[in-house]
Design an enzyme around this catalytic site. Structure first.
Site, mmCIF file in Angstrom:
data_model
loop_
_atom_site.group_PDB
_atom_site.id
_atom_site.type_symbol
_atom_site.label_atom_id
_atom_site.label_comp_id
_atom_site.label_asym_id
_atom_site.label_seq_id
_atom_site.Cartn_x
_atom_site.Cartn_y
_atom_site.Cartn_z
ATOM 1 C CG ASN A 12 -5.210 -3.042 -7.036
ATOM 2 O OD1 ASN A 12 -5.361 -2.416 -7.983
ATOM 3 N ND2 ASN A 12 -6.052 -3.664 -6.299
ATOM 4 C CE LYS A 41 -11.460 -7.681 -4.060
ATOM 5 N NZ LYS A 41 -10.781 -8.238 -2.979
ATOM 6 C CB ALA A 43 -2.583 -9.505 -10.202
ATOM 7 C CD GLU A 141 -9.961 -5.322 -6.818
ATOM 8 O OE1 GLU A 141 -9.895 -4.855 -5.628
ATOM 9 O OE2 GLU A 141 -8.714 -5.997 -7.435
ATOM 10 C CG ASN A 185 -17.332 -12.781 0.843
ATOM 11 O OD1 ASN A 185 -18.117 -12.383 0.833
ATOM 12 N ND2 ASN A 185 -16.056 -12.232 1.051
ATOM 13 C CG ASP A 253 -8.014 -12.467 -4.458
ATOM 14 O OD1 ASP A 253 -9.243 -12.522 -4.926
ATOM 15 O OD2 ASP A 253 -7.359 -11.548 -4.082
ATOM 16 N NE ARG A 286 3.467 -19.851 2.644
ATOM 17 C CZ ARG A 286 3.456 -20.478 1.516
ATOM 18 N NH1 ARG A 286 3.107 -20.008 0.373
ATOM 19 N NH2 ARG A 286 3.903 -22.017 1.778
HETATM 20 O O1 RIB Z 1 -8.363 -9.731 -2.489
HETATM 21 C C1 RIB Z 1 -7.326 -8.920 -1.941
HETATM 22 C C2 RIB Z 1 -6.963 -8.005 -3.066
HETATM 23 O O2 RIB Z 1 -7.907 -6.996 -3.059
HETATM 24 C C3 RIB Z 1 -5.534 -7.201 -2.645
HETATM 25 O O3 RIB Z 1 -4.415 -7.859 -3.406
HETATM 26 C C4 RIB Z 1 -5.798 -5.718 -2.970
HETATM 27 O O4 RIB Z 1 -5.088 -5.396 -4.021
HETATM 28 C C5 RIB Z 1 -7.396 -5.583 -3.343
HETATM 29 O O5 RIB Z 1 -7.551 -5.821 -4.627
#
Ligand code: RIB
Length: 301
Positions: A12, A41, A43, A141, A185, A253, A286
């Protein structure tokens, strides 16, 4: 030779708005700042694993736009194997609008775009990346049919399959026994098991339900409380180091990407969870998801 980790999942473009608080329905508020990050998620998990030293294939589908056109180049900066960054010329890349309040909590709305076009036939075309891998890491996703197809394919190749069930959908009962590990989670664990995960006893009960369904190992991530592990032989909770939280987006992630690196290096469960906790605690200190994923020399355990 390093064991290969193949991540299958979303890409995304994240538009992150920093706000003091979340708006109420019907209310307009003003953001303090707008930033753009690479996200998704799948990536985020691939980048986290690669930055920590994992040998990573990433199977994803991007769209016909600037983000999609530059995706392979951007992922190769992190040494990800980009052979299977697929592109759909008819749609745009996935996009996420993310609100981050001053406590660092987030609200996310995703427009899946090209992620919805990652189909079982694409997984068929990417079999080499599954065949060469020791571990397969997936989230939810991308289309559920694709996840199911990838799980079946990897299972028949005797791969260790890890599912981060985010965002959660009800899973087919016959999938659980094919999973080496599931990493929900607290909220996702409740959605999968019907047990509200409010304390260690209820978390353990939720883990038991998942183990009874046939998963070999369960990790339930508990935010600032750390992560809980259970399988047939052992059970433990590893607390997370306290940090100044800026943005929790992508913490799960980073946890998953880091965990897979530790497992691929044959660390034991306690070492692997501690390693993943350490990585995600750096991430939340961050801004951004992928942008906040740490490098190996930053990990404290
Ligand atoms: O888990 C965080 C991610 O969830 C974000 O980077 C967003 O793109 C969604 O996919």
């Amino acid at each position: 030779m390093k064991k290969i980790i193949t991540v299958i999942g979303s890409y995304n473009h994240d538009m992150v708005l920093q706000t003091t608080r979340f708006p109420n329905p019907g209310e307009t508020i003003t953001a303090k700042k707008l930033e753009m990050f690479s996200g998704g998620k799948g990536a985020n998990q691939a980048v986290a694993a690669a930055r920590l030293g994992g040998d990573v294939y990433f199977i994803t589908k991007v769209g016909n736009d600037a983000f999609g056109n530059n995706a392979s180049q951007n992922f190769s900066v992190d040494n990800i194997r980009t052979d299977y960054i697929l592109q759909d010329m008819e749609v745009s890349s996935g996009t996420a609008v993310i609100l981050v309040n001053q406590e660092g909590q987030n609200c996310i709305v995703v427009n899946p775009g090209a992620n919805n076009m990652l189909l079982p036939s694409d997984i068929e075309d990417c079999q080499k990346a599954i065949k060469e891998a020791s571990y397969i890491l997936m989230q939810l996703e991308i289309p559920y049919e694709t996840v199911k197809y990838a799980i079946e394919t990897a299972y028949h190749m005797n791969k260790k399959i890890v599912l981060n069930p985010a965002p959660t959908v009800p899973l087919d009962d016959n999938l659980y026994s094919k999973l080496f590990l599931i990493t929900p989670n607290q909220t996702e664990a409740e959605m999968l098991t019907g047990i509200a995960c409010v304390d260690q006893i209820s978390v353990a009960k939720a883990a038991d339900v998942l183990l009874q369904k046939g998963v070999k190992n369960v990790i339930i991530t508990l935010g600032e409380k750390g992560a809980y592990f259970k399988n047939k032989e052992e059970e433990f909770l590893i607390p997370i180091r306290e940090v100044d939280v800026k943005d929790t987006t992508g913490a799960g992630d980073i946890f998953n990407g880091a965990l897979l690196v530790a497992l691929a290096e044959e660390k034991n469960w306690k070492q692997a969870v501690a390693f993943a906790n350490s990585a995600s605690s750096i991430g939340v200190s961050r801004m951004g998801a992928q942008s906040s994923a740490p490098y190996r020399d930053e990990i404290l355990v």
